[in-house]
Design an enzyme around this catalytic site. Structure first.
Site, PDB file in Angstrom:
ATOM      1  N   CYS A   3       0.662  -1.230   0.453  1.00 37.40           N
ATOM      2  CA  CYS A   3       0.536   0.027   0.142  1.00 37.40           C
ATOM      3  C   CYS A   3       1.505   1.347   0.071  1.00 37.40           C
ATOM      4  O   CYS A   3       1.689   1.108   0.761  1.00 37.40           O
ATOM      5  CB  CYS A   3      -0.749  -0.210   1.225  1.00 37.40           C
ATOM      6  SG  CYS A   3      -1.909  -1.140   0.880  1.00 37.40           S
ATOM      7  N   CYS A  36      -3.865  -7.208   7.716  1.00 39.06           N
ATOM      8  CA  CYS A  36      -3.542  -6.900   6.626  1.00 39.06           C
ATOM      9  C   CYS A  36      -5.414  -5.854   6.308  1.00 39.06           C
ATOM     10  O   CYS A  36      -5.786  -6.778   6.533  1.00 39.06           O
ATOM     11  CB  CYS A  36      -3.047  -7.948   5.586  1.00 39.06           C
ATOM     12  SG  CYS A  36      -3.279  -7.475   3.861  1.00 39.06           S
ATOM     13  N   CYS A  91      -8.133  -3.122 -16.825  1.00 39.74           N
ATOM     14  CA  CYS A  91      -7.659  -2.944 -15.467  1.00 39.74           C
ATOM     15  C   CYS A  91      -5.802  -2.589 -15.686  1.00 39.74           C
ATOM     16  O   CYS A  91      -4.972  -2.274 -14.769  1.00 39.74           O
ATOM     17  CB  CYS A  91      -6.780  -4.617 -14.834  1.00 39.74           C
ATOM     18  SG  CYS A  91      -5.564  -5.875 -15.957  1.00 39.74           S
TER      19      CYS A  91
END
Length: 434
Positions: A91, A166, A392
């Protein structure tokens, strides 16, 4: 004298070159999620975990620096929810408030389309929330005899961040992390093994496909396979496979896709979050309303196929025989569909030709990241009046969209989809009409 460590060819050095701390003002957030500032030499400097208008101190030299201190924080800065955030490479943007973070993703998408001279209506984005990822890839490294180290790669490094929590993952996956560490412990008989556990949460439990176990030496021994099965049973996993080869099965992993119940082949692709899948499927179904015959290209296990087959007969194609087989078998669980003809077909080497598309009035394509250049060219040559593109990768979508637009299509609207929370990644669905 100890010899200096040599850098492995092709691998980035995770550490910035040494240099004294310096002060910077952040101008923007770059494409990888790092803050961008101007250096005293005139070029850009990239500093992670920073936001526009912040004044910070960073160390290092060259164009990649490391944050030391935030002197003046942005009003958009928020506390990151994950204790691993500053080490983990998973992240990049947990420190940014949700509204401006999502707006930044939408503007990145708009900019990508603009580079192909494409303007269109961009709808409000769908945004997945924390704790919704049903599919994650966890890297394993040798730990103790009882438990491996398990987690994500560190930022710009091949090192592993051994995780305990997570926040992006579904709570069922997060709760299974200790059991997955025990599951991975027998995988290191060969020193070259670097396993990755591809974890998918299905309706019948966790499905684990393990890749990266050295196979040239014969693969896992019978004893290691026995330990693997014991740990899988203790964790109540649905299935464990080794690069697709069955290692343990308690229950067939299944998911519901529209009206169908699909038995997943090992390593099958699913959208990363159920919410994003539902939003994309609803959007595609709405755009295909009124069709008389539909082509679903790069159909996978049927993410869109079953919803489309409630509208009209569907021709579905995908390069993966396992995915097409699962789709075909699932038809028996969904009575009342208009009809589906499914084919295993490489749409790069053998795209659906314009002549084959003569009776199709809606075509849907959902390719891998490389896009659908060959199929887009055939759609451009066809008489299909409406095309729906799912992507994507906005860059390859924009390239393929340009092909369609040059052939007389208009990109009427785009739905941005943020299902990879706190990453720079954004997906989309676009509707084209002639």
């Amino acid at each position: 004298m100890r010899s200096p460590k040599r850098r492995v060819q092709g691998r980035p050095d995770p550490r910035p070159p040494p240099g004294p701390p310096a002060e910077f003002t952040i101008d923007a957030v770059g494409g990888e999620g790092d803050g961008v500032a101007a250096s005293d030499r005139g070029g850009p400097v990239f500093i992670p975990f920073t936001l526009p208008c912040e004044r910070v101190v960073a160390k290092g030299s060259g164009d990649r620096r490391e944050l030391v201190e935030v002197l003046e924080a942005s009003a958009e800065r928020v506390p990151p929810p994950c204790p691993h955030v500053f080490a983990c490479g998973g992240c990049a943007l947990q420190h940014w408030a949700h509204g401006p973070y999502l707006a930044w993703k939408v503007e990145r998408l708009r900019g990508t389309l603009a580079r192909q001279h494409i303007e269109t209506e961009i709808l409000p984005a769908f945004a997945a929330g924390p704790g919704t990822r049903r599919r994650v890839g966890l890297h394993a490294r040798k730990g103790t005899a009882e438990a491996a180290r398990l987690g994500y790669k560190a930022r710009r490094s091949w090192d592993l961040v051994d995780i305990a929590v997570c926040p992006i993952a579904d709570p069922c996956i997060e709760a299974a992390i200790p059991a997955l560490k025990r599951l991975a412990a027998p995988l290191f008989e060969h020193p070259k093994s670097a396993p990755t556990l591809h974890v998918t949460l299905t309706d019948t439990g966790l499905d684990i496909d393990i890749t990266g176990v050295e196979a040239r030496s014969g693969g896992l021994s019978a004893d290691a396979r026995s330990q693997l099965a014991e740990q899988a049973a203790a964790a109540d996993l649905a299935r464990v496979t080794l690069a697709g080869e069955m290692a343990y099965l308690a229950r067939q992993p299944t998911v519901r896709l529209g009206p169908a119940r699909v038995a997943l082949p090992a390593g099958a692709f699913l959208q990363a979050t159920p919410g994003a899948e539902a939003a994309m499927t609803a959007f595609v179904g709405e755009a295909a309303a009124g069709a008389s015959r539909i082509a679903d290209l790069y159909c996978g296990v049927g993410t869109f196929t079953f919803r489309l087959a409630e509208i009209a007969p569907v021709y579905a194609a995908d390069f993966g025989p396992g995915a097409v087989g699962a789709l075909t078998a699932a038809l028996a669980t969904a009575p009342g569909l208009k009809g589906v003809t499914a084919e295993a077909r490489d749409l790069v080497r053998r795209p659906m030709l314009s002549d084959e598309l003569r009776k199709v009035d809606v075509a849907v394509f959902d390719p891998p990241r490389a896009g659908a250049a060959e199929q887009a060219a055939e759609l451009a040559r066809s008489a299909v009046p409406r095309v729906i593109g799912v992507s994507c990768n906005p860059a390859t979508f924009a390239r393929d969209a340009r092909t369609l637009i040059d052939a007389g299509f208009t990109l009427e609207r785009v739905l941005p989809v943020d299902q990879f929370l706190w990453s720079p990644h954004v997906e989309l669905v676009g509707v084209f009409n002639r």
